[in-house]
Design a protein around this motif. Structure first.
Motif, PDB file in Angstrom:
ATOM      1  N   ALA A 275       0.835  -1.197   0.000  1.00  0.00           N
ATOM      2  CA  ALA A 275       0.000   0.000   0.000  1.00  0.00           C
ATOM      3  C   ALA A 275       0.869   1.246   0.000  1.00  0.00           C
ATOM      4  O   ALA A 275       1.912   1.302   0.669  1.00  0.00           O
ATOM      5  N   ALA A 276       0.447   2.233  -0.765  1.00  0.00           N
ATOM      6  CA  ALA A 276       1.194   3.492  -0.814  1.00  0.00           C
ATOM      7  C   ALA A 276       1.056   4.220   0.513  1.00  0.00           C
ATOM      8  O   ALA A 276      -0.019   4.222   1.132  1.00  0.00           O
ATOM      9  N   PRO A 277       2.122   4.849   1.009  1.00  0.00           N
ATOM     10  CA  PRO A 277       2.021   5.581   2.277  1.00  0.00           C
ATOM     11  C   PRO A 277       1.062   6.755   2.136  1.00  0.00           C
ATOM     12  O   PRO A 277       0.976   7.384   1.081  1.00  0.00           O
ATOM     13  N   PRO A 278       0.325   7.054   3.179  1.00  0.00           N
ATOM     14  CA  PRO A 278      -0.623   8.178   3.094  1.00  0.00           C
ATOM     15  C   PRO A 278       0.114   9.496   2.950  1.00  0.00           C
ATOM     16  O   PRO A 278       1.244   9.650   3.448  1.00  0.00           O
ATOM     17  N   PRO A 279      -0.479  10.451   2.254  1.00  0.00           N
ATOM     18  CA  PRO A 279       0.174  11.760   2.100  1.00  0.00           C
ATOM     19  C   PRO A 279       0.292  12.456   3.444  1.00  0.00           C
ATOM     20  O   PRO A 279      -0.543  12.266   4.336  1.00  0.00           O
ATOM     21  N   PRO A 280       1.329  13.258   3.641  1.00  0.00           N
ATOM     22  CA  PRO A 280       1.492  13.970   4.919  1.00  0.00           C
ATOM     23  C   PRO A 280       0.353  14.943   5.151  1.00  0.00           C
ATOM     24  O   PRO A 280      -0.114  15.614   4.232  1.00  0.00           O
ATOM     25  N   ASP A 281      -0.103  14.979   6.383  1.00  0.00           N
ATOM     26  CA  ASP A 281      -1.204  15.877   6.748  1.00  0.00           C
ATOM     27  C   ASP A 281      -0.603  17.117   7.407  1.00  0.00           C
ATOM     28  O   ASP A 281      -0.294  17.116   8.605  1.00  0.00           O
ATOM     29  N   HIS A 282      -0.389  18.175   6.601  1.00  0.00           N
ATOM     30  CA  HIS A 282       0.259  19.375   7.124  1.00  0.00           C
ATOM     31  C   HIS A 282      -0.632  20.108   8.124  1.00  0.00           C
ATOM     32  O   HIS A 282      -0.137  20.826   8.985  1.00  0.00           O
ATOM     33  N   GLY A 283      -1.941  19.870   8.035  1.00  0.00           N
ATOM     34  CA  GLY A 283      -2.823  20.570   8.968  1.00  0.00           C
ATOM     35  C   GLY A 283      -2.773  20.020  10.368  1.00  0.00           C
ATOM     36  O   GLY A 283      -3.256  20.648  11.305  1.00  0.00           O
ATOM     37  N   SER A 291      -0.735  15.845  18.769  1.00  0.00           N
ATOM     38  CA  SER A 291      -2.147  15.688  18.451  1.00  0.00           C
ATOM     39  C   SER A 291      -2.301  14.895  17.179  1.00  0.00           C
ATOM     40  O   SER A 291      -1.427  14.874  16.326  1.00  0.00           O
ATOM     41  N   ARG A 292      -3.466  14.282  17.031  1.00  0.00           N
ATOM     42  CA  ARG A 292      -3.772  13.512  15.824  1.00  0.00           C
ATOM     43  C   ARG A 292      -5.143  13.899  15.315  1.00  0.00           C
ATOM     44  O   ARG A 292      -6.048  14.201  16.072  1.00  0.00           O
ATOM     45  N   THR A 293      -5.259  13.852  13.993  1.00  0.00           N
ATOM     46  CA  THR A 293      -6.562  14.041  13.390  1.00  0.00           C
ATOM     47  C   THR A 293      -7.160  12.697  13.108  1.00  0.00           C
ATOM     48  O   THR A 293      -6.492  11.669  13.184  1.00  0.00           O
ATOM     49  N   GLY A 294      -8.417  12.657  12.719  1.00  0.00           N
ATOM     50  CA  GLY A 294      -9.056  11.386  12.363  1.00  0.00           C
ATOM     51  C   GLY A 294      -9.683  10.738  13.577  1.00  0.00           C
ATOM     52  O   GLY A 294      -9.783  11.311  14.655  1.00  0.00           O
ATOM     53  N   PRO A 295     -10.127   9.506  13.416  1.00  0.00           N
ATOM     54  CA  PRO A 295     -10.887   8.829  14.456  1.00  0.00           C
ATOM     55  C   PRO A 295     -10.075   8.608  15.720  1.00  0.00           C
ATOM     56  O   PRO A 295     -10.637   8.488  16.800  1.00  0.00           O
ATOM     57  N   TYR A 296      -8.729   8.520  15.622  1.00  0.00           N
ATOM     58  CA  TYR A 296      -7.940   8.263  16.827  1.00  0.00           C
ATOM     59  C   TYR A 296      -8.019   9.426  17.804  1.00  0.00           C
ATOM     60  O   TYR A 296      -7.781   9.262  18.992  1.00  0.00           O
TER      61      TYR A 296
END
Length: 323
Positions: A275-283, A291-296
């Motif tokens: 699987a391709a690595p997810p793009p970096p989330d600059h936000g 801190s983390r975004t998303g369901p976690y």
């Protein structure tokens, strides 16, 4: 018509569990069938069923695999899957019957072919042996080899899913058994012992009657001795098998386009690309350090293995069970 399940020996065809279980097609050995006749046999199966999944044990004579590959190459067909398995003969026969059961369901040929590796992880195949001196398919220590020369020495051997060997007797080590409901199938050779029914059944908490079948002709060669009783514990319920296979995410093979589960195509054997690595989330940096975004960020995720609970504790997710 359902996908055809073909085998390389009549020993691999167990009686159907219900009238809806399709029969298996038995491909004659190369020494009894010309190449032209083998081509004609396979063409008939393809014409009748569309796709053919051939289960060929790794312990089968090399001539059998060579014939199968020659037939597939000469027909230039991408509708023939050659499924190899390291299971012993009785375990392979159980796997074949499970594939026959699932062939009558709504699974595509690609999912059916790649499901063999998943199902094999839930098959506990072993034997009670009178000698391990010629056993070369399961690791055997030098001490076990020496004990095998003692008069009356018997060994319980588990070939899969995790190899294990114990000597039977006082203070014997227990074989690691399944943590989900199974049935037991026995095939008796020349060894006189009731250990599977008197000791293994209660230790593995196997309910109901123990089923018996004739010993496959290839079993003495696989186990290195004719003094044996072969046994296999397996999932008998079609609804559980269906749920197990359905719970795994399906992919499309990047090479032949067939549907698959797991990490390898059952038809062309091409591995699933990483699987391709997810793009970096600059936000994410605006939320502060750590801190983390998303369901976690909202709390713990839903527990994994929800589909596997039907099999009992300790089984883990079906995806993780893939070898």
């Amino acid at each position: 018509m359902p996908t055809a399940i073909a085998v390389t020996s009549t020993d691999l065809v167990l009686p159907a569990t219900d009238p809806r279980t399709p029969q298996a097609a038995v491909l004659p050995p190369p020494e009894t069938r010309s190449l032209d006749a083998s081509l004609a046999d396979m063409q008939q199966l393809l014409a009748r069923h569309g796709h053919v999944v051939v289960v060929c044990p790794t312990g089968a004579p090399p001539a059998i695999e060579h014939r199968l590959r020659a037939v597939r190459a000469l027909l230039e067909s991408d509708r023939i899957a050659l499924v190899r398995t390291d299971l012993p003969p009785l375990g392979t026969a159980v796997l074949v019957r499970q594939l026959r059961q699932l062939a009558g369901c709504d699974f595509s040929p690609g999912v059916l072919a790649s499901a063999a590796r998943l199902l094999a992880h839930y098959i506990y195949a072993g034997a009670v042996l009178g000698s391990v001196s010629r056993l070369d398919r399961v690791p055997v220590s030098l001490g076990s080899h020496l004990k095998g020369w003692l008069p009356g020495a018997h060994f319980a051997v588990l070939a899969g899913p995790t190899p294990q060997l114990v000597r039977l007797g006082a203070g014997e080590e227990r074989l690691a058994g399944p943590e989900f409901g199974t049935e037991l199938l026995l095939a008796r050779g020349q060894l006189q012992t009731d250990w599977p029914t008197t000791t293994l059944v209660p230790a593995w908490r196997i309910p109901g009657p123990v089923h018996e079948t004739p010993l496959p002709a290839s079993s003495p060669g696989w186990w290195g001795t004719g003094k044996l009783v072969e046994f296999t514990a397996y999932l008998p319920d079609l609804s559980v098998l269906h749920q197990l296979v359905s719970s795994v995410r399906r992919e499309a093979c990047h090479w032949c386009g067939m549907e698959l589960i797991g990490d390898r195509c059952g038809f062309c054997a091409a591995p699933l690309p990483p699987a391709a690595p997810p793009p970096p989330d600059h936000g994410a940096h605006t939320l502060g350090p750590g801190s983390r975004t998303g369901p976690y960020a909202l709390g713990p995720a839903a527990p994994a293995g929800a589909h596997a609970r039907a099999l009992g504790p300790g089984t883990g997710t079906a995806r993780a069970a893939l070898p």
